[in-house]
Motif scaffolding. Structure first.
Motif, PDB file in Angstrom:
ATOM      1  N   GLU A 100       1.983   3.129   5.043  1.00  0.00           N
ATOM      2  CA  GLU A 100       1.160   3.696   3.972  1.00  0.00           C
ATOM      3  C   GLU A 100       1.931   4.762   3.196  1.00  0.00           C
ATOM      4  N   GLN A 101       2.677   5.591   3.890  1.00  0.00           N
ATOM      5  CA  GLN A 101       3.464   6.621   3.204  1.00  0.00           C
ATOM      6  C   GLN A 101       4.501   5.972   2.284  1.00  0.00           C
ATOM      7  N   LEU A 132       4.318   2.995   0.921  1.00  0.00           N
ATOM      8  CA  LEU A 132       3.607   2.356  -0.189  1.00  0.00           C
ATOM      9  C   LEU A 132       3.154   3.386  -1.222  1.00  0.00           C
ATOM     10  N   THR A 133       2.552   4.474  -0.783  1.00  0.00           N
ATOM     11  CA  THR A 133       2.059   5.468  -1.746  1.00  0.00           C
ATOM     12  C   THR A 133       3.223   6.126  -2.492  1.00  0.00           C
ATOM     13  N   THR A 134       4.357   6.290  -1.837  1.00  0.00           N
ATOM     14  CA  THR A 134       5.537   6.804  -2.524  1.00  0.00           C
ATOM     15  C   THR A 134       6.037   5.789  -3.546  1.00  0.00           C
ATOM     16  N   ILE A 175       4.391   3.430  -5.067  1.00  0.00           N
ATOM     17  CA  ILE A 175       3.446   3.202  -6.165  1.00  0.00           C
ATOM     18  C   ILE A 175       3.526   4.305  -7.221  1.00  0.00           C
ATOM     19  N   ARG A 176       3.983   5.487  -6.818  1.00  0.00           N
ATOM     20  CA  ARG A 176       4.132   6.593  -7.783  1.00  0.00           C
ATOM     21  C   ARG A 176       5.157   6.271  -8.864  1.00  0.00           C
ATOM     22  N   GLU A 214      -8.262  -0.888  -2.908  1.00  0.00           N
ATOM     23  CA  GLU A 214      -8.006   0.157  -1.912  1.00  0.00           C
ATOM     24  C   GLU A 214      -6.774  -0.200  -1.090  1.00  0.00           C
ATOM     25  N   ILE A 215      -6.266   0.787  -0.346  1.00  0.00           N
ATOM     26  CA  ILE A 215      -5.120   0.529   0.529  1.00  0.00           C
ATOM     27  C   ILE A 215      -5.601  -0.288   1.727  1.00  0.00           C
ATOM     28  N   ALA A 219      -1.995  -1.876  -2.148  1.00  0.00           N
ATOM     29  CA  ALA A 219      -2.684  -0.735  -2.758  1.00  0.00           C
ATOM     30  C   ALA A 219      -2.804  -0.967  -4.257  1.00  0.00           C
ATOM     31  N   LYS A 276      -2.961   2.178 -10.531  1.00  0.00           N
ATOM     32  CA  LYS A 276      -4.003   2.756 -11.386  1.00  0.00           C
ATOM     33  C   LYS A 276      -3.444   3.251 -12.713  1.00  0.00           C
ATOM     34  N   ASN A 324      -7.439   6.244 -14.311  1.00  0.00           N
ATOM     35  CA  ASN A 324      -7.790   6.035 -12.906  1.00  0.00           C
ATOM     36  C   ASN A 324      -8.488   4.698 -12.650  1.00  0.00           C
TER      37      ASN A 324
END
Length: 167
Positions: free
Chosen positions: A18-19, A21-23, A25-26, A119-120, A141, A144, A148
């Motif tokens: 998850e970390q 992926l969220t990095t 996606i930024r 959602e993730i 994920a 957006k 948003n």
């Protein structure tokens, strides 16, 4: 004790994936992604000269270079509820025979892939992929926009060997 250890290990793997992926996606501008997703479908080279396409594929390449065991792909909702259309695919660059065409419509691999538009979601269903000759684990994920709103999704696919190494 084994159940507690298994839960602990799974939680760590989930957190790591998850970390990552969220990095990752930024690095995707959701507004630009939405514009890119409006381009007409075609083979893997149809938009090779488009600046948004180049930027997007380069970012997927950067993700894969930083995390060699993660294979990124982006997609949007397809024309039917059980389909997605592939926008970005690292395999177009790594191994074109495995790569999807731009906006190629495919049946979603499972509900997790569709839920990833909202959602993730981590997928441990361990489905064997004949094309890749491996069992793949995925995390999804939403991408957006500046408003948003979900305009697509990013997935990172990991080989079974990577997940086993984390354990």
């Amino acid at each position: 004790i084994d159940l507690a250890l298994t839960s602990y290990v799974k939680a760590n793997i989930d957190a790591d994936m998850e970390q990552t992926l969220t990095t990752a996606i930024r690095g995707i501008d959701g507004d630009e992604f939405a514009q890119l997703a409006q381009l007409p479908p075609g083979d893997a080279t149809v938009h090779i000269d488009n600046e948004l396409y180049q930027k997007h594929q380069q970012w997927l390449g950067t993700i894969q270079k930083l995390i060699p065991d993660a294979y990124p792909e982006t997609y949007i909702q397809g024309q039917t509820p059980d389909q997605v259309e592939i926008i970005g695919d690292i395999y177009r660059d790594l191994d074109p025979e495995r790569g999807y065409g731009f906006r190629e419509s495919i049946e979603a691999s499972n509900d997790d892939q569709l839920d990833g538009l909202k959602e993730i979601v981590t997928d441990y269903q361990s489905q064997y992929n004949e094309l890749f000759k491996d069992t793949l684990h995925s995390i999804y994920a939403p991408i957006k926009s500046s408003q948003n709103q979900a305009v697509g999704a990013l997935t990172l696919q990991y080989s079974n060997a990577y997940v086993q190494d984390l354990r």
